[in-house]
Design a protein around this motif. Sequence first.
Motif, PDB file in Angstrom:
ATOM      1  N   PRO A 125     -32.275  29.554 -10.693  1.00 25.57           N
ATOM      2  CA  PRO A 125     -33.123  30.525 -10.003  1.00 25.57           C
ATOM      3  C   PRO A 125     -32.381  31.277  -8.889  1.00 25.57           C
ATOM      4  O   PRO A 125     -32.645  32.461  -8.655  1.00 25.57           O
ATOM      5  CB  PRO A 125     -34.252  29.667  -9.433  1.00 25.57           C
ATOM      6  CG  PRO A 125     -34.323  28.479 -10.345  1.00 25.57           C
ATOM      7  CD  PRO A 125     -32.884  28.202 -10.681  1.00 25.57           C
ATOM      8  N   LYS A 126     -31.473  30.590  -8.199  1.00 25.52           N
ATOM      9  CA  LYS A 126     -30.667  31.276  -7.182  1.00 25.52           C
ATOM     10  C   LYS A 126     -29.846  32.399  -7.804  1.00 25.52           C
ATOM     11  O   LYS A 126     -29.751  33.505  -7.256  1.00 25.52           O
ATOM     12  CB  LYS A 126     -29.722  30.287  -6.489  1.00 25.52           C
ATOM     13  CG  LYS A 126     -30.350  29.395  -5.448  1.00 25.52           C
ATOM     14  CD  LYS A 126     -29.257  28.597  -4.747  1.00 25.52           C
ATOM     15  CE  LYS A 126     -29.813  27.682  -3.684  1.00 25.52           C
ATOM     16  NZ  LYS A 126     -28.757  26.913  -2.985  1.00 25.52           N
ATOM     17  N   VAL A 127     -29.242  32.102  -8.943  1.00 26.86           N
ATOM     18  CA  VAL A 127     -28.408  33.101  -9.614  1.00 26.86           C
ATOM     19  C   VAL A 127     -29.267  34.271 -10.081  1.00 26.86           C
ATOM     20  O   VAL A 127     -28.890  35.440  -9.925  1.00 26.86           O
ATOM     21  CB  VAL A 127     -27.643  32.466 -10.795  1.00 26.86           C
ATOM     22  CG1 VAL A 127     -26.824  33.528 -11.531  1.00 26.86           C
ATOM     23  CG2 VAL A 127     -26.721  31.341 -10.306  1.00 26.86           C
TER      24      VAL A 127
ATOM     25  N   GLY B  99     -31.360  40.226  -9.000  1.00 30.67           N
ATOM     26  CA  GLY B  99     -32.473  41.151  -9.081  1.00 30.67           C
ATOM     27  C   GLY B  99     -33.784  40.611  -9.590  1.00 30.67           C
ATOM     28  O   GLY B  99     -34.748  41.370  -9.744  1.00 30.67           O
ATOM     29  N   TYR B 100     -33.882  39.313  -9.863  1.00 32.22           N
ATOM     30  CA  TYR B 100     -35.146  38.742 -10.327  1.00 32.22           C
ATOM     31  C   TYR B 100     -36.027  38.333  -9.152  1.00 32.22           C
ATOM     32  O   TYR B 100     -35.541  37.894  -8.110  1.00 32.22           O
ATOM     33  CB  TYR B 100     -34.889  37.506 -11.199  1.00 32.22           C
ATOM     34  CG  TYR B 100     -34.729  37.819 -12.671  1.00 32.22           C
ATOM     35  CD1 TYR B 100     -35.740  37.522 -13.575  1.00 32.22           C
ATOM     36  CD2 TYR B 100     -33.569  38.413 -13.156  1.00 32.22           C
ATOM     37  CE1 TYR B 100     -35.603  37.800 -14.928  1.00 32.22           C
ATOM     38  CE2 TYR B 100     -33.414  38.695 -14.502  1.00 32.22           C
ATOM     39  CZ  TYR B 100     -34.443  38.387 -15.390  1.00 32.22           C
ATOM     40  OH  TYR B 100     -34.303  38.670 -16.723  1.00 32.22           O
TER      41      TYR B 100
ATOM     42  N   ASP C 258     -41.945  45.674  -9.648  1.00 32.32           N
ATOM     43  CA  ASP C 258     -40.819  46.482 -10.137  1.00 32.32           C
ATOM     44  C   ASP C 258     -39.618  45.639 -10.554  1.00 32.32           C
ATOM     45  O   ASP C 258     -38.622  46.185 -11.017  1.00 32.32           O
ATOM     46  CB  ASP C 258     -40.387  47.486  -9.062  1.00 32.32           C
ATOM     47  CG  ASP C 258     -41.464  48.522  -8.785  1.00 32.32           C
ATOM     48  OD1 ASP C 258     -42.167  48.894  -9.756  1.00 32.32           O
ATOM     49  OD2 ASP C 258     -41.618  48.934  -7.628  1.00 32.32           O
ATOM     50  N   LYS C 259     -39.714  44.340 -10.358  1.00 33.42           N
ATOM     51  CA  LYS C 259     -38.612  43.453 -10.717  1.00 33.42           C
ATOM     52  C   LYS C 259     -38.994  42.570 -11.905  1.00 33.42           C
ATOM     53  O   LYS C 259     -40.172  42.223 -12.059  1.00 33.42           O
ATOM     54  CB  LYS C 259     -38.241  42.542  -9.542  1.00 33.42           C
ATOM     55  CG  LYS C 259     -37.630  43.220  -8.351  1.00 33.42           C
ATOM     56  CD  LYS C 259     -37.278  42.172  -7.296  1.00 33.42           C
ATOM     57  CE  LYS C 259     -36.603  42.777  -6.088  1.00 33.42           C
ATOM     58  NZ  LYS C 259     -36.271  41.728  -5.083  1.00 33.42           N
ATOM     59  N   PRO C 260     -38.025  42.171 -12.715  1.00 33.25           N
ATOM     60  CA  PRO C 260     -38.313  41.122 -13.698  1.00 33.25           C
ATOM     61  C   PRO C 260     -38.610  39.824 -12.944  1.00 33.25           C
ATOM     62  O   PRO C 260     -38.092  39.605 -11.846  1.00 33.25           O
ATOM     63  CB  PRO C 260     -37.028  41.025 -14.513  1.00 33.25           C
ATOM     64  CG  PRO C 260     -35.960  41.513 -13.595  1.00 33.25           C
ATOM     65  CD  PRO C 260     -36.593  42.567 -12.733  1.00 33.25           C
ATOM     66  N   PHE C 261     -39.444  38.989 -13.513  1.00 31.18           N
ATOM     67  CA  PHE C 261     -39.789  37.760 -12.798  1.00 31.18           C
ATOM     68  C   PHE C 261     -39.324  36.515 -13.542  1.00 31.18           C
ATOM     69  O   PHE C 261     -39.145  36.518 -14.766  1.00 31.18           O
ATOM     70  CB  PHE C 261     -41.300  37.676 -12.535  1.00 31.18           C
ATOM     71  CG  PHE C 261     -42.167  37.510 -13.760  1.00 31.18           C
ATOM     72  CD1 PHE C 261     -42.310  36.272 -14.396  1.00 31.18           C
ATOM     73  CD2 PHE C 261     -42.893  38.596 -14.267  1.00 31.18           C
ATOM     74  CE1 PHE C 261     -43.118  36.119 -15.508  1.00 31.18           C
ATOM     75  CE2 PHE C 261     -43.718  38.447 -15.382  1.00 31.18           C
ATOM     76  CZ  PHE C 261     -43.820  37.213 -16.000  1.00 31.18           C
ATOM     77  N   CYS C 262     -39.120  35.470 -12.768  1.00 30.57           N
ATOM     78  CA  CYS C 262     -38.889  34.123 -13.296  1.00 30.57           C
ATOM     79  C   CYS C 262     -39.842  33.191 -12.571  1.00 30.57           C
ATOM     80  O   CYS C 262     -39.701  32.960 -11.370  1.00 30.57           O
ATOM     81  CB  CYS C 262     -37.445  33.687 -13.089  1.00 30.57           C
ATOM     82  SG  CYS C 262     -37.147  31.965 -13.597  1.00 30.57           S
TER      83      CYS C 262
END
Length: 527
Positions: free
Chosen positions: A113-115, A120-121, A187-191
């Motif tokens: 998740p940090k990476v 940009g996630y 506006d961002k991809p999410f995880c």
Amino acid sequence: MKTHPYLYGALGLSMLAAIGCSKAKEESGKRPNILFIMSDDHAYQAISAYGYGLNKTPNIDRLANEGAIFTRAGVTNSICAPSRAVMLTGKHSFVNGKVDNIQPFDWNQQTFPKVLRANGYETAMIGKIHLDGNPQGFDYSMVLEGQGRYYNPDFIINGEKKRITGYCTDIVTDAALDWLKNRRDQDKPFCLLYHQKAPHRNWMPAPEYLNLFDSVNFTPPANYFDDYAGRGSAAKQQKMRVDEIMRMGLDLKLLVDANGDSTNMVEDLRRMTPEQQQRILDAYTSETTEFNAANLTGEELSLWKYNRYMRDYLSCIQSVDDGVGELLGFLEENGLDENTIIVYTSDQGFYLGEHGWFDKRFMYQESYQTPLLVRYPKEIEPGTKIDKLVQNLDFAPTLLDYAGVEIPADIQGQSFRKLVAGDTDEFRDFAYYTYYEYPAEHSVKRHNGIATERYKLIHFYYDVDEWELYDLEKDPSEMNNVFNDPEYESIKDDMMRKFKKTRKHYGDSDQNDQKFIDLFVNQNHRH
């Protein structure tokens, strides 16, 4: 995009069409969203897509029907917190440092998740993580304190503790939906890491499912009354038997014993609201009365315990499946389903009476194998089945691969993106395993081992030095250790070579084993 009245002429319409076309291209080229769903102790046998017939999980099954089901996925260390550390880091326990539930986890180290966040996630973790300290790598975190409670659990929300009234599985689902709808940067991809406590011990179902399986009489596995002949001391000396170890109050929900004295079930009742307490009393009072009057012994008592366990365990899963359905519905309603990778898994497998056991820890199949289902319509064909030896070690590199992010060189796992897309049939043909938490709860001895497609070699150490070898084709239930069988001499030699080579490959050693023994002993001595 806001539109203005002056655009609505011939020129305006053509401009809108061009913008719409550009937007469609942008959508098709966007990096995928990631929804990573992890439950706790969810046995693959208790997902109906795996075909065991114990229960029905229609929403989780959708991921198999519309994506891929992995039939031989495993873990590297079958216990809660270490498994989660491996998932986050893509590194074995002896590398990330979280070898057992006692040693601390270093949140300062690299995690996937940090990476993703650095690339940009928008990232969030909601639910159970069971790792001490404030989670790092997330724009938003709402995690259970420790193991968490089924009713009115305490959460740590961005570092602040808060008790929330309700049923844990539902709270986690509602919080995940709230984040998806209202809290993330659109506006961002999410995880999103959406992690349930259920169906972890002590198996407290939601109010609406307290009596779901009361009319079902479950038949135990064929080896439920296992005498452990053909195995070594580890299988014989464990403390995981349903009929010996389960607590009559907290686990099996007896409200009072035969003498009329309250059981330790009252510990859970104390934190409930009066309405919640009444629902529990209504669900279990008659069963408590009937049990105390029956005076069961021997096999009858053992089978009663098994059924009491199974009914609550499977009822907990019903709420997990409901939550998956709610999130799937949200993604579809908002046009996010095509561009979202959905992973469903558990932190490890679980015994549902096999060998007479509950819990996990062993490298034996039911706790080593974990459910894994993945849906991503853009790349994965519906109904895909994968039988390769994928492990939780491989989640981090796979998700980074999907995100188009370079996989750090020190990650030990392997991306299975091309494998599940059908672009290759090549994958690692071995799986390495370690377990460290001994002497401790459930008394499962320290061991490590290696699995191949057909064979499994396990070494138990510390207070013993015992080897076990299983032919999974002839003996899938692992009832007969053939390590000293002359017919398997060449197989044994080959597996021993692979074991040593694999330890060297990952950087494991006898020195590592001793280091973690010393840390464990010193930690227990301080307590």
